[in-house]
Design a protein around this motif. Sequence first.
Motif, PDB file in Angstrom:
ATOM      1  N   CYS A  24      -4.878  -0.786  12.153  1.00  0.00           N
ATOM      2  CA  CYS A  24      -3.425  -0.805  12.063  1.00  0.00           C
ATOM      3  C   CYS A  24      -2.970   0.473  11.369  1.00  0.00           C
ATOM      4  CB  CYS A  24      -2.954  -2.035  11.295  1.00  0.00           C
ATOM      5  SG  CYS A  24      -3.456  -2.037   9.567  1.00  0.00           S
ATOM      6  N   SER A  26      -1.131   1.964   8.244  1.00  0.00           N
ATOM      7  CA  SER A  26      -0.729   1.636   6.879  1.00  0.00           C
ATOM      8  C   SER A  26       0.347   2.621   6.455  1.00  0.00           C
ATOM      9  CB  SER A  26      -1.948   1.728   5.952  1.00  0.00           C
ATOM     10  OG  SER A  26      -1.602   1.391   4.635  1.00  0.00           O
ATOM     11  N   GLU A  34       8.340   0.928   8.514  1.00  0.00           N
ATOM     12  CA  GLU A  34       8.028  -0.316   7.811  1.00  0.00           C
ATOM     13  C   GLU A  34       8.480  -1.577   8.548  1.00  0.00           C
ATOM     14  OE1 GLU A  34       8.145  -1.873   3.232  1.00  0.00           O
ATOM     15  OE2 GLU A  34       9.862  -0.720   3.949  1.00  0.00           O
ATOM     16  N   ARG A  86      -6.079   3.964   0.938  1.00  0.00           N
ATOM     17  CA  ARG A  86      -4.966   3.024   0.751  1.00  0.00           C
ATOM     18  C   ARG A  86      -4.107   3.403  -0.449  1.00  0.00           C
ATOM     19  NH1 ARG A  86      -9.039  -0.961   2.854  1.00  0.00           N
ATOM     20  NH2 ARG A  86      -8.148  -1.709   4.811  1.00  0.00           N
ATOM     21  N   ALA A 100      -7.333  -3.598   9.783  1.00  0.00           N
ATOM     22  CA  ALA A 100      -6.276  -4.565   9.480  1.00  0.00           C
ATOM     23  C   ALA A 100      -6.666  -5.360   8.236  1.00  0.00           C
ATOM     24  CB  ALA A 100      -6.060  -5.494  10.664  1.00  0.00           C
ATOM     25  N   PRO A 101      -5.714  -5.638   7.356  1.00  0.00           N
ATOM     26  CA  PRO A 101      -6.036  -6.371   6.128  1.00  0.00           C
ATOM     27  C   PRO A 101      -6.466  -7.800   6.430  1.00  0.00           C
ATOM     28  CG  PRO A 101      -3.667  -6.120   6.351  1.00  0.00           C
ATOM     29  CD  PRO A 101      -4.294  -5.339   7.470  1.00  0.00           C
ATOM     30  N   SER A 107      -1.500  -6.333  -0.681  1.00  0.00           N
ATOM     31  CA  SER A 107      -1.551  -4.887  -0.482  1.00  0.00           C
ATOM     32  C   SER A 107      -0.239  -4.263  -0.921  1.00  0.00           C
ATOM     33  CB  SER A 107      -1.806  -4.576   1.000  1.00  0.00           C
ATOM     34  OG  SER A 107      -1.762  -3.194   1.225  1.00  0.00           O
ATOM     35  N   THR A 109       0.856  -1.670   0.492  1.00  0.00           N
ATOM     36  CA  THR A 109       1.347  -0.971   1.677  1.00  0.00           C
ATOM     37  C   THR A 109       1.702  -1.990   2.759  1.00  0.00           C
ATOM     38  OG1 THR A 109      -0.863  -0.731   2.624  1.00  0.00           O
ATOM     39  CG2 THR A 109      -0.101   1.044   1.176  1.00  0.00           C
ATOM     40  N   ARG A 110       2.395  -1.523   3.765  1.00  0.00           N
ATOM     41  CA  ARG A 110       2.744  -2.354   4.931  1.00  0.00           C
ATOM     42  C   ARG A 110       1.801  -1.988   6.060  1.00  0.00           C
ATOM     43  NH1 ARG A 110       4.039  -5.027   9.090  1.00  0.00           N
ATOM     44  NH2 ARG A 110       6.129  -5.146   9.938  1.00  0.00           N
ATOM     45  N   SER A 111       1.215  -2.979   6.698  1.00  0.00           N
ATOM     46  CA  SER A 111       0.310  -2.763   7.824  1.00  0.00           C
ATOM     47  C   SER A 111       1.027  -3.088   9.120  1.00  0.00           C
ATOM     48  CB  SER A 111      -0.923  -3.655   7.688  1.00  0.00           C
ATOM     49  OG  SER A 111      -1.621  -3.331   6.519  1.00  0.00           O
TER      50      SER A 111
END
Length: 161
Positions: A24, A26, A34, A86, A100-101, A107, A109-111
């Motif tokens: 993905c 990040s 976002e 990250r 991908a998380p 996290s 961050t936004r994936s």
Amino acid sequence: MGFVAPRPVADDLEWIPLGREELCLSVPPGHEFEGRDQIAVADLADEPMVALKVGYGVRHVTDRLFLEAGLSPRIEIEVTELSTLRALVSAGMGVALVPAPQPGHPSATRSIPLSDAGAFRPYGAVARQYGPSGRAARRFLTFVASRAVAEPPGGSERSAG
């Protein structure tokens, strides 16, 4: 014998595919991407990026995806650890293609899922071409092979590390 992602370039290793890990994008909080549900690598042409160094599996997939999109990634910083990657994204140093998380892992961050069909890295087991020499290792490899999944589309690609 070992577990690796993606498939290594080595003629003396047997590869047993076990699955695939989706990649993905990040992005840091507040980034213009976002709110997107998904994104294509082609949308990243002008984005400053942070990436793993050449030779790492995720970097190989990153470079391949950009090549398929007819682009070169605009890599500003190269690192050797996903955790560092990250952290740099979280600090606003760039965006990155990462695994991908896992559910339940918070996290900073936004994936954003990638829409590109090849946005994954296959993972699997490897052993010497003529098999491991120890009895326990051979039994373990047989067990792993019995639970192996079908090779994912594009999973037969080979890369370094």
